[in-house]
Design a protein around this motif. Structure first.
Motif, PDB file in Angstrom:
ATOM      1  N   HIS A 119      39.122  38.655  43.963  1.00 59.79           N
ATOM      2  CA  HIS A 119      38.099  39.568  43.454  1.00 59.79           C
ATOM      3  C   HIS A 119      36.776  39.274  44.156  1.00 59.79           C
ATOM      4  O   HIS A 119      36.324  38.137  44.212  1.00 59.79           O
ATOM      5  CB  HIS A 119      37.946  39.405  41.939  1.00 59.79           C
ATOM      6  CG  HIS A 119      37.161  40.495  41.289  1.00 59.79           C
ATOM      7  ND1 HIS A 119      35.788  40.520  41.288  1.00 59.79           N
ATOM      8  CD2 HIS A 119      37.567  41.594  40.608  1.00 59.79           C
ATOM      9  CE1 HIS A 119      35.381  41.594  40.626  1.00 59.79           C
ATOM     10  NE2 HIS A 119      36.441  42.261  40.200  1.00 59.79           N
ATOM     11  N   GLU A 120      36.150  40.315  44.698  1.00 59.94           N
ATOM     12  CA  GLU A 120      34.992  40.108  45.569  1.00 59.94           C
ATOM     13  C   GLU A 120      33.820  39.461  44.857  1.00 59.94           C
ATOM     14  O   GLU A 120      33.018  38.766  45.478  1.00 59.94           O
ATOM     15  CB  GLU A 120      34.564  41.443  46.187  1.00 59.94           C
ATOM     16  CG  GLU A 120      33.573  41.280  47.338  1.00 59.94           C
ATOM     17  CD  GLU A 120      33.404  42.559  48.117  1.00 59.94           C
ATOM     18  OE1 GLU A 120      32.450  42.632  48.905  1.00 59.94           O
ATOM     19  OE2 GLU A 120      34.222  43.487  47.936  1.00 59.94           O
ATOM     20  N   VAL A 121      33.688  39.694  43.562  1.00 61.82           N
ATOM     21  CA  VAL A 121      32.592  39.086  42.799  1.00 61.82           C
ATOM     22  C   VAL A 121      33.048  37.811  42.100  1.00 61.82           C
ATOM     23  O   VAL A 121      32.437  36.753  42.210  1.00 61.82           O
ATOM     24  CB  VAL A 121      32.016  40.081  41.769  1.00 61.82           C
ATOM     25  CG1 VAL A 121      31.004  39.382  40.856  1.00 61.82           C
ATOM     26  CG2 VAL A 121      31.367  41.253  42.475  1.00 61.82           C
ATOM     27  N   LEU A 122      34.163  37.890  41.387  1.00 55.21           N
ATOM     28  CA  LEU A 122      34.581  36.787  40.538  1.00 55.21           C
ATOM     29  C   LEU A 122      35.151  35.607  41.310  1.00 55.21           C
ATOM     30  O   LEU A 122      35.244  34.494  40.774  1.00 55.21           O
ATOM     31  CB  LEU A 122      35.603  37.280  39.515  1.00 55.21           C
ATOM     32  CG  LEU A 122      35.090  38.371  38.572  1.00 55.21           C
ATOM     33  CD1 LEU A 122      36.201  38.796  37.622  1.00 55.21           C
ATOM     34  CD2 LEU A 122      33.872  37.901  37.796  1.00 55.21           C
ATOM     35  N   SER A 123      35.532  35.799  42.552  1.00 52.69           N
ATOM     36  CA  SER A 123      36.085  34.688  43.335  1.00 52.69           C
ATOM     37  C   SER A 123      35.083  33.559  43.493  1.00 52.69           C
ATOM     38  O   SER A 123      35.469  32.395  43.645  1.00 52.69           O
ATOM     39  CB  SER A 123      36.547  35.187  44.704  1.00 52.69           C
ATOM     40  OG  SER A 123      35.456  35.741  45.431  1.00 52.69           O
ATOM     41  N   SER A 124      33.792  33.885  43.457  1.00 50.40           N
ATOM     42  CA  SER A 124      32.764  32.853  43.610  1.00 50.40           C
ATOM     43  C   SER A 124      32.299  32.285  42.278  1.00 50.40           C
ATOM     44  O   SER A 124      31.472  31.363  42.244  1.00 50.40           O
ATOM     45  CB  SER A 124      31.554  33.427  44.364  1.00 50.40           C
ATOM     46  OG  SER A 124      30.973  34.506  43.646  1.00 50.40           O
TER      47      SER A 124
END
Length: 395
Positions: A119-124
């Motif tokens: 997930h582009e946001v939640l991966s971080s």
């Protein structure tokens, strides 16, 4: 948050994660935070009713972890948790750096993620690395007035494709939680009102004593004294008939009145007394039946305290009750001028009376309340939404 992240969080539908463009603003919304704090659930101990809900989430979804998370503007607090026990034992809160639930709250929508690493946001999000949160399914939990206060969620440490049945189960359980929260708030307020009735009974003796004291200072014959005192006690009785126990209040109870007539009636026992400097001034605004009850409770409490300690307790003092009509809000001021108010400032806002006034103005009329004291007097300010006061939607 970057514009790309905003685009991801504002995608249509509920998968894989939705939220408003103003994510941080949504979390910081003052009304939402007020509703959240008014639940009394933040930093409260574990309770079986809420623990049962998260155990049921685990049972129905097969997830190893389930949480009921309350989210403010800086952290998430786990009111109930099952299965989240990293090294060092269970945890009760995390900063937002470790929160997926914040996006459920800001978006007021389901967040379903099969594998947060992609997930582009939640991966971080640090919950991925520090708490092994890979799969997440969360639904909003709302407060009494519709604001989102938290999330009920299922979590897995391995990729997990959540089904529509999983989502429906969480929404049903969240609805139960919302009912539980509303009922507890209602019972808490009901108990406060019962306490108020007992408090009012005790206060009535001091108020009647003050009326006798004020009448005795006048140059009257015995017959005049009796007639004057009887009139004031009757006026006081009429005032109390305006403030019935709130448990009986309904939206169509009683008759509408005007703000000036309502306040004048409430203050009649005191305006009848010679030497009382009382000014009541403001435009003639209609007051709905329900609002009149809550406003009467607040005015009664302020009047009782003024008789005991403030502008109605002796000579050289004055009381001004004024208001102005704005487009959406009626701004009201209760100002007591005279000596002795600084000594009250330490206790102001802490006693039962102040809690009752706050309940009426902020809790029931959805207004804002302020209080200030200095060497010249005491001032309460109330900002009440016009539609709450009048009982009619804004045009």
């Amino acid at each position: 948050m970057t514009s790309d992240e905003n685009d991801i969080l504002t995608g249509s539908g509920t998968r894989p994660g939705s939220g408003p463009k103003g994510h941080a603003d949504a979390l910081r919304d003052p009304q939402r935070l007020r509703v959240l704090h008014d639940t009394g659930l933040l930093d409260s101990p574990e309770e079986e009713a809420y623990d049962r809900a998260v155990r049921l989430v685990r049972s129905l979804t097969g997830a190893p972890t389930a949480l009921f998370s309350l989210v403010d503007d800086r952290r998430q607090f786990f009111k109930a948790l099952s299965g989240l026990e990293p090294d060092g034992g269970p945890i009760r809160e995390t900063p937002l750096s470790h929160s997926f639930c914040q996006y459920v709250v800001s978006g007021d929508a389901t967040l379903s993620v099969a594998d947060a690493r992609t997930h582009e946001v939640l991966s971080s999000n640090r919950a991925v690395a520090d708490l092994s949160v890979l799969a997440y399914l969360g639904v909003p939990v709302h407060g009494r007035r519709g604001q989102v206060i938290g999330s009920l969620c299922a979590i897995d440490s391995v990729p997990h494709d959540w089904s529509d049945e999983d989502e429906r189960a969480l929404k049903d359980i969240a609805a139960f939680l919302e009912t539980e929260i509303a009922l507890r708030k209602h019972m808490s307020e009901r108990q406060l009102l019962i306490d108020e009735l007992n408090h009012r009974i005790r206060n009535i003796y001091s108020v009647v004593n003050a009326l006798v004291r004020m009448t005795r200072t006048e140059d009257l014959t015995t017959e005049e004294f009796a007639a004057q005192l009887n009139g004031r006690v009757q006026a006081l009785a009429a005032t109390h008939s305006l403030i019935q126990p709130l448990a009986t209040v309904t939206e169509d109870a009683g008759n509408d009145t005007s703000l000036h007539a309502h306040i004048s009636a409430l203050m009649t026992p005191y305006t009848l007394a010679d030497g009382q400097d009382i000014r009541i001034e403001g435009p003639d605004i209609p007051v709905g039946a329900t609002a009149s009850i809550y406003l009467a409770l607040a005015i009664h409490e302020l009047s009782t305290n003024a008789v005991k300690y403030g502008a109605l307790s002796g000579p050289g003092r004055a009381l001004a009750i004024t208001w102005a009509d704005g487009d959406d809000t009626v701004q009201m001021t209760w100002h007591e001028a005279g000596p002795g108010h600084v000594a009250r400032s330490a206790a102001a806002g802490q006693g039962f009376g102040s809690k009752l006034v706050k309940l009426c103005i902020e809790g029931q009329l959805r207004g804002e309340m302020g209080m200030a004291t200095d060497s010249t007097g005491l001032t309460y300010t109330f900002g009440i939404p016009r539609e709450m006061l009048t009982g009619a939607p804004a045009a």
